[in-house]
Design an enzyme around this catalytic site. Structure first.
Site, PDB file in Angstrom:
ATOM      1  N   GLU A   1      40.323  72.694  72.962  1.00 40.70           N
ATOM      2  CA  GLU A   1      38.978  71.901  72.587  1.00 40.70           C
ATOM      3  C   GLU A   1      38.118  72.670  72.087  1.00 40.70           C
ATOM      4  O   GLU A   1      37.459  72.564  70.732  1.00 40.70           O
ATOM      5  CB  GLU A   1      38.539  70.833  73.603  1.00 40.70           C
ATOM      6  CG  GLU A   1      39.541  69.737  73.828  1.00 40.70           C
ATOM      7  CD  GLU A   1      39.247  68.704  74.894  1.00 40.70           C
ATOM      8  OE1 GLU A   1      39.051  68.907  75.835  1.00 40.70           O
ATOM      9  OE2 GLU A   1      38.755  67.561  74.399  1.00 40.70           O
TER      10      GLU A   1
ATOM     11  N   GLU B   1      45.675  66.709  79.038  1.00 41.85           N
ATOM     12  CA  GLU B   1      44.952  66.071  79.843  1.00 41.85           C
ATOM     13  C   GLU B   1      45.753  64.558  80.282  1.00 41.85           C
ATOM     14  O   GLU B   1      45.674  64.412  81.550  1.00 41.85           O
ATOM     15  CB  GLU B   1      43.680  65.472  79.347  1.00 41.85           C
ATOM     16  CG  GLU B   1      42.454  66.603  79.198  1.00 41.85           C
ATOM     17  CD  GLU B   1      42.624  67.262  77.695  1.00 41.85           C
ATOM     18  OE1 GLU B   1      43.860  67.581  77.360  1.00 41.85           O
ATOM     19  OE2 GLU B   1      41.699  68.132  77.583  1.00 41.85           O
TER      20      GLU B   1
ATOM     21  N   ALA C   1      39.425  72.845  81.201  1.00 39.59           N
ATOM     22  CA  ALA C   1      38.298  72.585  82.241  1.00 39.59           C
ATOM     23  C   ALA C   1      39.025  73.120  83.457  1.00 39.59           C
ATOM     24  O   ALA C   1      40.144  73.070  83.626  1.00 39.59           O
ATOM     25  CB  ALA C   1      38.076  71.120  82.050  1.00 39.59           C
TER      26      ALA C   1
ATOM     27  N   GLY D   1      40.686  71.600  77.753  1.00 47.10           N
ATOM     28  CA  GLY D   1      39.331  72.102  77.164  1.00 47.10           C
ATOM     29  C   GLY D   1      39.431  73.327  76.224  1.00 47.10           C
ATOM     30  O   GLY D   1      38.347  73.702  75.514  1.00 47.10           O
TER      31      GLY D   1
HETATM   32  C1  HXC Z   1      41.565  75.774  87.383  1.00 43.27           C
HETATM   33  C2  HXC Z   1      43.570  76.945  86.702  1.00 43.27           C
HETATM   34  C3  HXC Z   1      43.585  76.219  85.396  1.00 43.27           C
HETATM   35  C4  HXC Z   1      42.856  75.209  85.473  1.00 43.27           C
HETATM   36  C5  HXC Z   1      45.206  77.708  85.720  1.00 43.27           C
HETATM   37  N1  HXC Z   1      44.330  77.750  86.682  1.00 43.27           N
HETATM   38  N2  HXC Z   1      44.573  76.715  84.798  1.00 43.27           N
HETATM   39  N3  HXC Z   1      42.367  76.793  87.572  1.00 43.27           N
HETATM   40  N4  HXC Z   1      41.607  75.152  86.132  1.00 43.27           N
HETATM   41  N5  HXC Z   1      42.601  74.647  84.123  1.00 43.27           N
HETATM   42  C6  HXC Z   1      44.814  78.754  87.877  1.00 43.27           C
HETATM   43  C7  HXC Z   1      45.980  78.479  88.803  1.00 43.27           C
HETATM   44  O1  HXC Z   1      45.413  77.271  89.520  1.00 43.27           O
HETATM   45  C8  HXC Z   1      46.315  79.873  89.417  1.00 43.27           C
HETATM   46  O2  HXC Z   1      45.391  79.971  90.543  1.00 43.27           O
HETATM   47  C9  HXC Z   1      45.852  80.739  88.208  1.00 43.27           C
HETATM   48  O3  HXC Z   1      45.049  80.039  87.507  1.00 43.27           O
HETATM   49  C10 HXC Z   1      47.190  81.154  87.453  1.00 43.27           C
HETATM   50  O4  HXC Z   1      47.667  79.909  86.833  1.00 43.27           O
HETATM   51  P1  HXC Z   1      49.632  79.807  87.015  1.00 43.27           P
HETATM   52  O5  HXC Z   1      49.473  78.294  87.073  1.00 43.27           O
HETATM   53  O6  HXC Z   1      49.870  80.448  88.325  1.00 43.27           O
HETATM   54  O7  HXC Z   1      49.910  80.594  85.861  1.00 43.27           O
HETATM   55  P2  HXC Z   1      51.299  79.995  85.305  1.00 43.27           P
HETATM   56  O8  HXC Z   1      52.641  79.605  86.045  1.00 43.27           O
HETATM   57  O9  HXC Z   1      51.513  81.245  84.082  1.00 43.27           O
HETATM   58  O10 HXC Z   1      50.846  78.933  84.340  1.00 43.27           O
HETATM   59  C11 HXC Z   1      49.947  78.788  83.213  1.00 43.27           C
HETATM   60  C12 HXC Z   1      49.509  77.519  82.706  1.00 43.27           C
HETATM   61  C13 HXC Z   1      49.242  76.735  84.158  1.00 43.27           C
HETATM   62  C14 HXC Z   1      50.844  76.767  82.051  1.00 43.27           C
HETATM   63  C15 HXC Z   1      48.278  77.789  81.710  1.00 43.27           C
HETATM   64  O11 HXC Z   1      48.263  77.309  84.823  1.00 43.27           O
HETATM   65  C16 HXC Z   1      48.492  75.473  83.573  1.00 43.27           C
HETATM   66  O12 HXC Z   1      49.279  74.453  83.234  1.00 43.27           O
HETATM   67  N6  HXC Z   1      47.311  75.370  83.713  1.00 43.27           N
HETATM   68  C17 HXC Z   1      46.624  74.058  83.646  1.00 43.27           C
HETATM   69  C18 HXC Z   1      46.320  73.610  82.152  1.00 43.27           C
HETATM   70  C19 HXC Z   1      45.668  72.329  82.041  1.00 43.27           C
HETATM   71  O13 HXC Z   1      46.334  71.396  82.546  1.00 43.27           O
HETATM   72  N7  HXC Z   1      44.798  72.148  81.337  1.00 43.27           N
HETATM   73  C20 HXC Z   1      43.779  70.994  81.132  1.00 43.27           C
HETATM   74  C21 HXC Z   1      42.729  70.790  82.059  1.00 43.27           C
HETATM   75  S1  HXC Z   1      42.013  69.410  82.156  1.00 43.27           S
HETATM   76  P3  HXC Z   1      45.854  80.593  91.810  1.00 43.27           P
HETATM   77  O14 HXC Z   1      44.881  80.482  92.562  1.00 43.27           O
HETATM   78  O15 HXC Z   1      46.966  79.638  92.227  1.00 43.27           O
HETATM   79  O16 HXC Z   1      46.590  81.746  91.311  1.00 43.27           O
HETATM   80  C22 HXC Z   1      40.869  69.588  80.703  1.00 43.27           C
HETATM   81  C23 HXC Z   1      39.996  68.420  80.605  1.00 43.27           C
HETATM   82  C24 HXC Z   1      38.879  68.892  79.488  1.00 43.27           C
HETATM   83  O17 HXC Z   1      40.532  70.535  80.239  1.00 43.27           O
HETATM   84  C25 HXC Z   1      37.658  67.693  79.239  1.00 43.27           C
HETATM   85  C26 HXC Z   1      36.633  67.705  80.215  1.00 43.27           C
HETATM   86  C27 HXC Z   1      35.588  66.682  79.868  1.00 43.27           C
END
Ligand code: HXC
Length: 261
Positions: A115, A135, A66, A112
């Site tokens: 998911e 999460e 998400a 997500g």
């Molecule tokens: C918004 C995101 C994002 C996300 C990455 N980006 N994941 N933006 N939401 N989920 C953005 C980063 O901020 C960054 O933007 C760009 O994408 C590139 O990501 P980096 O982190 O710089 O890349 P990298 O270092 O290669 O790391 C990749 C990664 C990391 C390991 C996938 O991005 C990461 O951990 N992302 C989050 C993963 C996560 O926690 N997902 C769960 C979300 S909660 P900028 O502008 O800085 O370039 C969820 C809840 C679902 O999903 C249920 C809801 C009801």
């Protein structure tokens, strides 16, 4: 119809949905969720589509979850609940589609994003893919059915391990754990997804649609109720033109020609 965050193509009965926000690793914001809902509705209304592939744009991510910047702005439990409900509805629609839905996981499938993959019927992954439900590292639980689908897919212990640790699992290990069904070199992934889609769509359309429904609905029943449900579906299929054709074609040593009836 064109979309801002999704590419949607149809060729020879196979639809490809490409999640397309590469600057945010294809993270699911509200606009993308609305578009995915519209695409699934379009597929449900189009019987010329026989199979669906979902993948991510770019080489790095399927879907990184998400959109965390949107979650960060949530200010009430109601808003959070609505965010959770938004994709539940879409995922249940995907489960009810007669078409098989194949996830082609071409990189990170986290939160997500995993998911979404878990809501697909079959998961194929590239060698560089990583899956996980991080999460809890954000103060959340998986809110789009991930923990619960994972529990049904690989059991309670492994679901707790993955959900409570938030660990990212690389493709080879994901295959071993049953989180994905097959792994391919990155450049072969989409071709393999198309090949699987073609294999499935060569089979009798009603049979494949009802096999999907049997497994989905059966998972929600006791074994006794599920086999009763199976018996009804088997009986129903025995009366179809396609069953007559499939069995006759076997006896006549020729390929079957399906009518979908
Ligand atoms: C918004 C995101 C994002 C996300 C990455 N980006 N994941 N933006 N939401 N989920 C953005 C980063 O901020 C960054 O933007 C760009 O994408 C590139 O990501 P980096 O982190 O710089 O890349 P990298 O270092 O290669 O790391 C990749 C990664 C990391 C390991 C996938 O991005 C990461 O951990 N992302 C989050 C993963 C996560 O926690 N997902 C769960 C979300 S909660 P900028 O502008 O800085 O370039 C969820 C809840 C679902 O999903 C249920 C809801 C009801």
């Amino acid at each position: 119809m064109t979309y801002e965050n999704i590419l949607f193509e149809r060729t020879d009965g196979i639809a490809v949905i490409t999640m397309n926000r590469p600057r945010a690793l294809n993270a699911l914001n509200a606009a993308t969720i609305g578009e995915l809902n519209a695409v699934v509705d379009a597929i449900a209304a189009d019987s010329s589509i026989r199979a669906v592939i979902i993948t991510g744009a770019g080489e790095k991510a399927f879907v990184a979850g998400a959109d965390i910047s949107e979650i960060n702005t949530v200010t009430s439990a109601l808003q959070g609940t609505q965010l959770s409900e938004s994709l539940h509805a879409v995922f249940f629609k995907m489960a009810e589609l007669p078409q098989v839905v194949i996830a082609a996981i071409n990189g990170f499938a986290l939160g997500g994003g995993f998911e979404l993959a878990l809501a697909c019927d079959i998961r194929l992954a590239s060698e560089n893919a990583q899956v996980g439900l991080p999460e809890v590292t954000l103060g959340l639980v998986p809110g789009w059915g991930g923990a619960l689908r994972l529990q049904r897919l690989v059991g309670t212990g492994m679901a707790k391990y993955l959900v409570l640790s938030g660990e990212r699992i690389k493709a080879a290990e994901a295959l071993r754990l049953g989180l994905v069904e097959k792994v391919y070199p990155a450049e072969e992934l989409l071709g393999a997804a198309h090949a699987l889609a073609r294999t499935i769509t060569k089979n009798a359309p009603l049979a494949t649609a009802l096999a999907k429904r049997l497994i989905n609905r059966g998972a929600e029943m006791s074994l006794r109720d599920a086999v009763a449900y199976e018996t009804g579906i088997f009986g129903q299929l025995c009366t179809t033109a396609d069953c007559k054709e499939g069995t006759t074609a076997f006896l006549e040593k020729r390929p079957a020609v399906w009518q979908g009836e």
